[in-house]
Design a protein around this motif. Sequence first.
Motif, PDB file in Angstrom:
ATOM      1  N   ALA A  43     -30.528  22.397  49.944  1.00 62.55           N
ATOM      2  CA  ALA A  43     -30.429  23.686  49.257  1.00 62.55           C
ATOM      3  C   ALA A  43     -28.981  24.172  49.213  1.00 62.55           C
ATOM      4  CB  ALA A  43     -31.323  24.714  49.949  1.00 62.55           C
ATOM      5  N   THR A  44     -28.258  23.963  50.309  1.00 62.69           N
ATOM      6  CA  THR A  44     -26.859  24.383  50.358  1.00 62.69           C
ATOM      7  C   THR A  44     -26.018  23.585  49.369  1.00 62.69           C
ATOM      8  OG1 THR A  44     -27.093  24.991  52.693  1.00 62.69           O
ATOM      9  CG2 THR A  44     -24.866  24.674  51.867  1.00 62.69           C
ATOM     10  N   ALA A  45     -26.282  22.284  49.264  1.00 65.97           N
ATOM     11  CA  ALA A  45     -25.541  21.445  48.326  1.00 65.97           C
ATOM     12  C   ALA A  45     -25.764  21.888  46.892  1.00 65.97           C
ATOM     13  CB  ALA A  45     -25.950  19.985  48.511  1.00 65.97           C
ATOM     14  N   ARG A  46     -27.015  22.213  46.530  1.00 64.27           N
ATOM     15  CA  ARG A  46     -27.301  22.687  45.170  1.00 64.27           C
ATOM     16  C   ARG A  46     -26.565  24.008  44.894  1.00 64.27           C
ATOM     17  NH1 ARG A  46     -31.537  20.473  42.303  1.00 64.27           N
ATOM     18  NH2 ARG A  46     -31.722  22.438  41.167  1.00 64.27           N
ATOM     19  N   ALA A  47     -26.535  24.891  45.895  1.00 60.73           N
ATOM     20  CA  ALA A  47     -25.883  26.195  45.703  1.00 60.73           C
ATOM     21  C   ALA A  47     -24.363  26.072  45.635  1.00 60.73           C
ATOM     22  CB  ALA A  47     -26.280  27.140  46.841  1.00 60.73           C
ATOM     23  N   ASP A  48     -23.816  24.983  46.194  1.00 63.12           N
ATOM     24  CA  ASP A  48     -22.361  24.838  46.223  1.00 63.12           C
ATOM     25  C   ASP A  48     -21.761  24.644  44.839  1.00 63.12           C
ATOM     26  OD1 ASP A  48     -20.579  25.254  48.218  1.00 63.12           O
ATOM     27  OD2 ASP A  48     -20.365  23.172  48.837  1.00 63.12           O
ATOM     28  N   TYR A  49     -22.543  24.125  43.874  1.00 69.10           N
ATOM     29  CA  TYR A  49     -22.021  23.992  42.517  1.00 69.10           C
ATOM     30  C   TYR A  49     -21.534  25.354  41.998  1.00 69.10           C
ATOM     31  CZ  TYR A  49     -24.012  19.267  41.916  1.00 69.10           C
ATOM     32  OH  TYR A  49     -24.300  17.940  42.023  1.00 69.10           O
ATOM     33  N   GLY A  50     -22.412  26.343  42.060  1.00 67.07           N
ATOM     34  CA  GLY A  50     -22.060  27.664  41.552  1.00 67.07           C
ATOM     35  C   GLY A  50     -20.937  28.312  42.345  1.00 67.07           C
ATOM     36  N   ARG A  51     -20.975  28.124  43.670  1.00 66.86           N
ATOM     37  CA  ARG A  51     -19.947  28.721  44.518  1.00 66.86           C
ATOM     38  C   ARG A  51     -18.566  28.134  44.206  1.00 66.86           C
ATOM     39  NH1 ARG A  51     -20.705  31.782  49.223  1.00 66.86           N
ATOM     40  NH2 ARG A  51     -18.659  32.268  50.100  1.00 66.86           N
ATOM     41  N   LEU A  52     -18.483  26.834  44.081  1.00 62.92           N
ATOM     42  CA  LEU A  52     -17.211  26.184  43.792  1.00 62.92           C
ATOM     43  C   LEU A  52     -16.733  26.471  42.372  1.00 62.92           C
ATOM     44  CD1 LEU A  52     -17.917  22.775  45.562  1.00 62.92           C
ATOM     45  CD2 LEU A  52     -16.365  24.576  46.343  1.00 62.92           C
ATOM     46  N   LEU A  53     -17.681  26.531  41.426  1.00 60.61           N
ATOM     47  CA  LEU A  53     -17.311  26.857  40.052  1.00 60.61           C
ATOM     48  C   LEU A  53     -16.721  28.259  39.980  1.00 60.61           C
ATOM     49  CD1 LEU A  53     -17.381  25.760  37.139  1.00 60.61           C
ATOM     50  CD2 LEU A  53     -19.574  26.936  36.863  1.00 60.61           C
ATOM     51  N   GLY A  54     -17.325  29.193  40.689  1.00 59.11           N
ATOM     52  CA  GLY A  54     -16.786  30.548  40.718  1.00 59.11           C
ATOM     53  C   GLY A  54     -15.381  30.595  41.296  1.00 59.11           C
ATOM     54  N   ALA A  55     -15.133  29.781  42.336  1.00 58.08           N
ATOM     55  CA  ALA A  55     -13.797  29.719  42.923  1.00 58.08           C
ATOM     56  C   ALA A  55     -12.783  29.152  41.940  1.00 58.08           C
ATOM     57  CB  ALA A  55     -13.825  28.881  44.202  1.00 58.08           C
ATOM     58  N   LEU A  56     -13.186  28.146  41.150  1.00 53.19           N
ATOM     59  CA  LEU A  56     -12.297  27.584  40.132  1.00 53.19           C
ATOM     60  C   LEU A  56     -11.976  28.618  39.057  1.00 53.19           C
ATOM     61  CD1 LEU A  56     -13.820  24.013  39.709  1.00 53.19           C
ATOM     62  CD2 LEU A  56     -11.572  24.563  40.668  1.00 53.19           C
ATOM     63  N   TYR A  57     -13.006  29.321  38.581  1.00 55.98           N
ATOM     64  CA  TYR A  57     -12.782  30.350  37.559  1.00 55.98           C
ATOM     65  C   TYR A  57     -11.846  31.443  38.082  1.00 55.98           C
ATOM     66  CZ  TYR A  57     -16.483  28.534  34.491  1.00 55.98           C
ATOM     67  OH  TYR A  57     -17.247  27.760  33.654  1.00 55.98           O
ATOM     68  N   ALA A  58     -12.004  31.796  39.359  1.00 53.84           N
ATOM     69  CA  ALA A  58     -11.149  32.837  39.940  1.00 53.84           C
ATOM     70  C   ALA A  58      -9.689  32.433  39.928  1.00 53.84           C
ATOM     71  CB  ALA A  58     -11.598  33.141  41.370  1.00 53.84           C
ATOM     72  N   MET A  59      -9.413  31.117  39.896  1.00 55.31           N
ATOM     73  CA  MET A  59      -8.035  30.610  39.827  1.00 55.31           C
ATOM     74  C   MET A  59      -7.621  30.267  38.401  1.00 55.31           C
ATOM     75  SD  MET A  59      -7.843  28.241  43.274  1.00 55.31           S
ATOM     76  CE  MET A  59      -9.409  27.393  43.011  1.00 55.31           C
ATOM     77  N   GLY A  60      -8.463  30.601  37.425  1.00 56.99           N
ATOM     78  CA  GLY A  60      -8.130  30.339  36.031  1.00 56.99           C
ATOM     79  C   GLY A  60      -8.299  28.897  35.626  1.00 56.99           C
ATOM     80  N   ARG A  61      -9.157  28.149  36.313  1.00 60.86           N
ATOM     81  CA  ARG A  61      -9.376  26.730  36.004  1.00 60.86           C
ATOM     82  C   ARG A  61     -10.784  26.572  35.432  1.00 60.86           C
ATOM     83  NH1 ARG A  61      -5.287  23.529  38.589  1.00 60.86           N
ATOM     84  NH2 ARG A  61      -3.860  24.920  39.714  1.00 60.86           N
ATOM     85  N   TYR A  62     -10.838  26.358  34.111  1.00 58.79           N
ATOM     86  CA  TYR A  62     -12.110  26.373  33.393  1.00 58.79           C
ATOM     87  C   TYR A  62     -12.565  24.988  32.939  1.00 58.79           C
ATOM     88  CZ  TYR A  62     -11.203  31.367  33.379  1.00 58.79           C
ATOM     89  OH  TYR A  62     -10.939  32.656  33.774  1.00 58.79           O
ATOM     90  N   SER A  63     -11.834  23.951  33.311  1.00 55.73           N
ATOM     91  CA  SER A  63     -12.249  22.598  32.909  1.00 55.73           C
ATOM     92  C   SER A  63     -12.453  21.715  34.136  1.00 55.73           C
ATOM     93  CB  SER A  63     -11.195  21.975  31.981  1.00 55.73           C
ATOM     94  OG  SER A  63      -9.943  21.884  32.634  1.00 55.73           O
ATOM     95  N   GLY A  64     -12.732  22.335  35.268  1.00 53.15           N
ATOM     96  CA  GLY A  64     -12.934  21.584  36.493  1.00 53.15           C
ATOM     97  C   GLY A  64     -14.208  20.751  36.456  1.00 53.15           C
ATOM     98  N   VAL A  65     -14.213  19.673  37.222  1.00 51.78           N
ATOM     99  CA  VAL A  65     -15.373  18.790  37.350  1.00 51.78           C
ATOM    100  C   VAL A  65     -15.770  18.748  38.821  1.00 51.78           C
ATOM    101  CG1 VAL A  65     -16.276  16.464  37.037  1.00 51.78           C
ATOM    102  CG2 VAL A  65     -14.643  17.411  35.371  1.00 51.78           C
ATOM    103  N   ILE A  66     -17.036  19.023  39.087  1.00 52.99           N
ATOM    104  CA  ILE A  66     -17.536  19.068  40.459  1.00 52.99           C
ATOM    105  C   ILE A  66     -18.619  18.013  40.609  1.00 52.99           C
ATOM    106  CG2 ILE A  66     -18.652  20.494  42.219  1.00 52.99           C
ATOM    107  CD1 ILE A  66     -17.616  22.964  40.656  1.00 52.99           C
ATOM    108  N   ALA A  67     -18.459  17.145  41.585  1.00 53.94           N
ATOM    109  CA  ALA A  67     -19.461  16.107  41.873  1.00 53.94           C
ATOM    110  C   ALA A  67     -19.851  16.226  43.337  1.00 53.94           C
ATOM    111  CB  ALA A  67     -18.907  14.725  41.577  1.00 53.94           C
ATOM    112  N   ILE A  68     -21.136  16.448  43.587  1.00 53.01           N
ATOM    113  CA  ILE A  68     -21.646  16.551  44.952  1.00 53.01           C
ATOM    114  C   ILE A  68     -22.725  15.486  45.113  1.00 53.01           C
ATOM    115  CG2 ILE A  68     -22.749  18.028  46.678  1.00 53.01           C
ATOM    116  CD1 ILE A  68     -21.687  20.443  45.173  1.00 53.01           C
ATOM    117  N   GLY A  69     -22.533  14.581  46.057  1.00 52.52           N
ATOM    118  CA  GLY A  69     -23.470  13.483  46.243  1.00 52.52           C
ATOM    119  C   GLY A  69     -24.097  13.487  47.621  1.00 52.52           C
TER     120      GLY A  69
END
Length: 576
Positions: A43-69
């Motif tokens: 459950a934590t791994a699934r939630a980390d997508y949104g958390r990390l994406l929000g952190a990228l947006y906060a730094m002005g990075r809108y083309s980031g790629v997140i891979a969690i395995g």
Amino acid sequence: MALDAITFEVTGGDEDVEDALRGASLLLSAQAEGTDNNQDLFATARADYGRLLGALYAMGRYSGVIAIGIDGREVASIPLLDTPANIRKISVRIDPGPAFKFSKARAMPLAPETDLPEGYAVGETAKSEVISAAAGAAVDGWRAAGHAKAAVAGQDLLADHNKATMAAELTLNAGPLLRFGPLQVTGQDRMELRRIIKIAGLPEGAQYDPEKLEDAAERLRRTGIFRSVSLVEDEEITAPDKLGITAKLVEEKPRRFGFGIEAASSEGARVSGYWLHRNLLGGGERLKVDAEVAQIGAQDSGMDYSLGATLDRPATLSADTTATAFFRIGHEDEEDYVQDFAEAGLGFTHYVSREMTARVALEYSRFWVKYPSEEINFSSLALPVGVNWDKRNSKTDATQGFYIDAEIAPFLGFDSTDSGLLLSVDGRAYKGFGTDDRVTIAARLQAKGTLGASIDRLPPDYLFYSGGGGTVRGQAYQSLGFTSSTTGRDSGGTGFIGASLEVRTKVTESIGIVGFADYSQIASDGLFGGDTLDHSGAGLGIRYATGFGPIRLDVGVPVSGEDSNPQIYIGIGQSF
């Protein structure tokens, strides 16, 4: 079988970006807490997508790629109800991409004098938090202009991934210009409704202003009657242009008590206490009865005691003016004199702002003083006028800011008392350094003077000694004073100048070390005139932090002046 490891990899080599992503990761937080439950980790791994994406947006990075395995499988591809039975390895790989820049940064229409964030401009990094701040500032600008229902009507955000730019355009709906409607109140129990409305001082019919709304809430809070104060705006507008406000209140218990204790090797112990009724007559009247016994076990003087009562009434004359009446009696047994006294007065305190108050009062004092060679009665009628400016970040353990209290009090003497003028200034400043202000430099300057009166025709309360806590630590209590050439009486001076410097260092979160130095001078004629005497002291102290302020232990030794033994001081709260 337990989790072996969580690997976290960020490409690009930007340490600030990696630190921000690591700080945002829920998986790394779970690892630090020792979480090893498979379902929780999934459950934590699934939630980390949104958390990390929000952190990228906060730094002005809108083309980031997140891979969690999880054990080689992309978490996003694992069905929600198909929790892996045995999680061994979790990998997080992030390509943050470039930081996008604003190609357009608009917000329209704007209220006059609206200030948007500096970062919301063409060419600046297009951080999501800056866009949110710009939207908030635009809405606040319209609200400050009286448009309480202003809102963001639309937002057009277009990211160009080829150019790594962001075009941002915010559309505002100002809404109608509104006025304050009547104040409704809920949650009051013992407090009279009419007094709540008067204390709040919300100007019904005036143009809506969020600062006036917050001022009304602050007036209710500072009465001390309410545990919780919330002023809520109505959802609907009352035709044609009024906005109703509801004060949602939770009252405190009407009574409380408190106590304090201090001890010093030469001054003895001081014990004080008070009983307080927050709402005596149902109109916010606050009655405080306080008592004090001091110099218990003092080396060179007897026991002092006093009893007083103070009645405050908020919203008298104006919503920001509190009326105060007081009466106090007491007995003081000092080395140079013994006196009984009675004081009474009526005054007003006006709240100029949340940090500044001004005050004026009319006070009568009567003293029955026994000197070794004679008995004298003193009495005076005084008109003290003062101001208090408090910009400290804490009243009990300040690390930043300053505090100034100044008062001028002309007085008319009766019986054996001269007439004159009392002056007093108390200034304090604080500057913290390092993480969490681990080192704080605190400085204090005091000046007190009685002008236009003879030292032999003034009561002891209008004269000033030095030595002991509050003046010069390391010197015996009231050890610096004068002997009158006319009467042969020992007394304080008509002028006092004192300076203190402390360096406060936090050793741990609860224990601190303090180094201090104190100096003072007293004068026999006015603030600086006639004969002068001075002395100084220095020492070390320990502080133990508690929820109600630090417990203080200071040990001081004399530096100049007459020799005395080391002095010990114990109390609650910083020395100043």
